[in-house]
Design an enzyme around this catalytic site. Sequence first.
Site, PDB file in Angstrom:
ATOM      1  N   SER A  97     -11.566  33.814 -24.782  1.00  0.00           N
ATOM      2  CA  SER A  97     -11.704  32.429 -24.313  1.00  0.00           C
ATOM      3  C   SER A  97     -12.594  31.560 -25.186  1.00  0.00           C
ATOM      4  O   SER A  97     -12.647  30.344 -24.968  1.00  0.00           O
ATOM      5  CB  SER A  97     -12.217  32.411 -22.876  1.00  0.00           C
ATOM      6  OG  SER A  97     -11.184  32.800 -21.991  1.00  0.00           O
ATOM      7  N   ALA A 161       0.669  43.129 -18.727  1.00  0.00           N
ATOM      8  CA  ALA A 161      -0.077  43.873 -19.747  1.00  0.00           C
ATOM      9  C   ALA A 161      -1.576  43.799 -19.545  1.00  0.00           C
ATOM     10  O   ALA A 161      -2.320  44.647 -20.073  1.00  0.00           O
ATOM     11  CB  ALA A 161       0.280  43.353 -21.144  1.00  0.00           C
ATOM     12  N   TYR A 200     -12.066  28.260 -12.955  1.00  0.00           N
ATOM     13  CA  TYR A 200     -11.644  28.654 -14.305  1.00  0.00           C
ATOM     14  C   TYR A 200     -10.176  29.053 -14.294  1.00  0.00           C
ATOM     15  O   TYR A 200      -9.741  29.877 -13.494  1.00  0.00           O
ATOM     16  CB  TYR A 200     -12.488  29.831 -14.768  1.00  0.00           C
ATOM     17  CG  TYR A 200     -12.383  30.142 -16.243  1.00  0.00           C
ATOM     18  CD1 TYR A 200     -13.176  29.462 -17.158  1.00  0.00           C
ATOM     19  CD2 TYR A 200     -11.510  31.110 -16.704  1.00  0.00           C
ATOM     20  CE1 TYR A 200     -13.103  29.746 -18.506  1.00  0.00           C
ATOM     21  CE2 TYR A 200     -11.427  31.393 -18.053  1.00  0.00           C
ATOM     22  CZ  TYR A 200     -12.224  30.713 -18.948  1.00  0.00           C
ATOM     23  OH  TYR A 200     -12.133  31.000 -20.287  1.00  0.00           O
ATOM     24  N   SER A 201      -9.397  28.460 -15.206  1.00  0.00           N
ATOM     25  CA  SER A 201      -7.971  28.752 -15.264  1.00  0.00           C
ATOM     26  C   SER A 201      -7.485  28.699 -16.707  1.00  0.00           C
ATOM     27  O   SER A 201      -7.570  27.650 -17.364  1.00  0.00           O
ATOM     28  CB  SER A 201      -7.172  27.756 -14.413  1.00  0.00           C
ATOM     29  OG  SER A 201      -5.771  27.962 -14.584  1.00  0.00           O
ATOM     30  N   ASN A 202      -6.955  29.813 -17.190  1.00  0.00           N
ATOM     31  CA  ASN A 202      -6.387  29.833 -18.535  1.00  0.00           C
ATOM     32  C   ASN A 202      -5.183  28.906 -18.653  1.00  0.00           C
ATOM     33  O   ASN A 202      -4.885  28.403 -19.743  1.00  0.00           O
ATOM     34  CB  ASN A 202      -5.983  31.261 -18.894  1.00  0.00           C
ATOM     35  CG  ASN A 202      -7.187  32.162 -19.104  1.00  0.00           C
ATOM     36  OD1 ASN A 202      -7.887  32.059 -20.103  1.00  0.00           O
ATOM     37  ND2 ASN A 202      -7.451  33.038 -18.138  1.00  0.00           N
ATOM     38  N   GLY A 340     -16.084  35.002 -24.234  1.00  0.00           N
ATOM     39  CA  GLY A 340     -14.694  35.300 -24.536  1.00  0.00           C
ATOM     40  C   GLY A 340     -14.365  36.745 -24.218  1.00  0.00           C
ATOM     41  O   GLY A 340     -15.204  37.624 -24.393  1.00  0.00           O
TER      42      GLY A 340
END
Length: 394
Positions: A97, A161, A200-202, A340
């Site tokens: 991240s 994955a 938090y959101s990718n 990250g």
Amino acid sequence: MHVSGTRRRGPLVLAGLAGLASLAAVLLTASIGPTASAKPQRADPLQQRVDAVHGTGATGVFAEVASPHTRDSARAGTAERGTRRPMPHNGRFRIGSATKTFTATVVLQLVGEGRMSLEDTVERWLPGVVRGKGNDGGRITVRQLLQHTSGIPDVKPEIPAMNSADDYRAERFRTYAPEELVALAMRHPPNFPPGADWSYSNTNYILAAMIIHKVTGRSWAQEVNDRIIRPLGLGETSTPGTFPFILGPHAHGYTAFATDTSVDVTTLNPSMAVGSGSMISTAQDLNRFYAALLGGRLLAPAQLDEMTTTTPAPELGVRYGLGLGEIPLSCGGGYFGHPGELLGYHTWGGVTRDGTRTAVVYVTGDGDKDTQHAMSTLVDQELCRNRWLPSGHR
């Protein structure tokens, strides 16, 4: 077997009688105590802190700190389990991240060029993409994407994955399109109305990468390379796209997927993290990036102010701006950085507000809260330590 405490130093030569004589002198001094002229060897604070991170269970640890005219590094552990190979100097790793700061920087550059606005809606640039289950791109701004206040659900739980060893083995080479990832997230309702909270959101940064593509007509990767990587000479940093291998010197990443058995997860197609966590870099390159960013080399003052204006982020326990967190320093003031993580690699990096002092540490293996605490402590203490050292002295 772990190898710890290995550092870059000048050559040390011990040969024949001279070596034996030196060893005897050391043993004699140890047995009778220091003489009036003997000086105790100073402990290396950075190495001690790296060893402390390693002691929490990480397979390998590497850290580098930098300030004007100085750079220092330390390492502990092994680059690959079952070997005695030490962590590589300037080894490449998946920065997870920390990629988000690069993405936010490109968006803010486009804002500074007048090609888009932070108040533009997602719907304006990506019509119909954020829709369904109560999600509405017409109510979400670009600022809210970068700030994680959009309420958009995170796609990460939808990626097999990332969730089990069997699924990792089956899907580690799978390629995802950004639109496919957003569609997976849209299976779920929003976490809250846009702007009402922080989560938090990718998915936010996958959408930001898609917007960069729509605004420029060029891919997110091309823009990151042309606007940041090449101008700063970050020769060990890359946007790998769908390429699943880490080229050049690197340590292996491991994760146990919440079981008792760790799996080597070094090989991974990172397309599931475009814009949000797919990049590969080194501690040295990340330090250079952070110094350039906060030093004003990448963004105009107005855009840098936008990036570093923060709001509470309870999930992280810090304040969050646009692609950067703001963390208090134990010696007063604060610094900016971003954690990250991407399957088996964890990093923590930080830079002082003026861009003059940076610190980056990464580990391989799962780690835990103790690992995260030790990593953040290392960054804090190194930034504080550098504050009081004269330029050019370590």
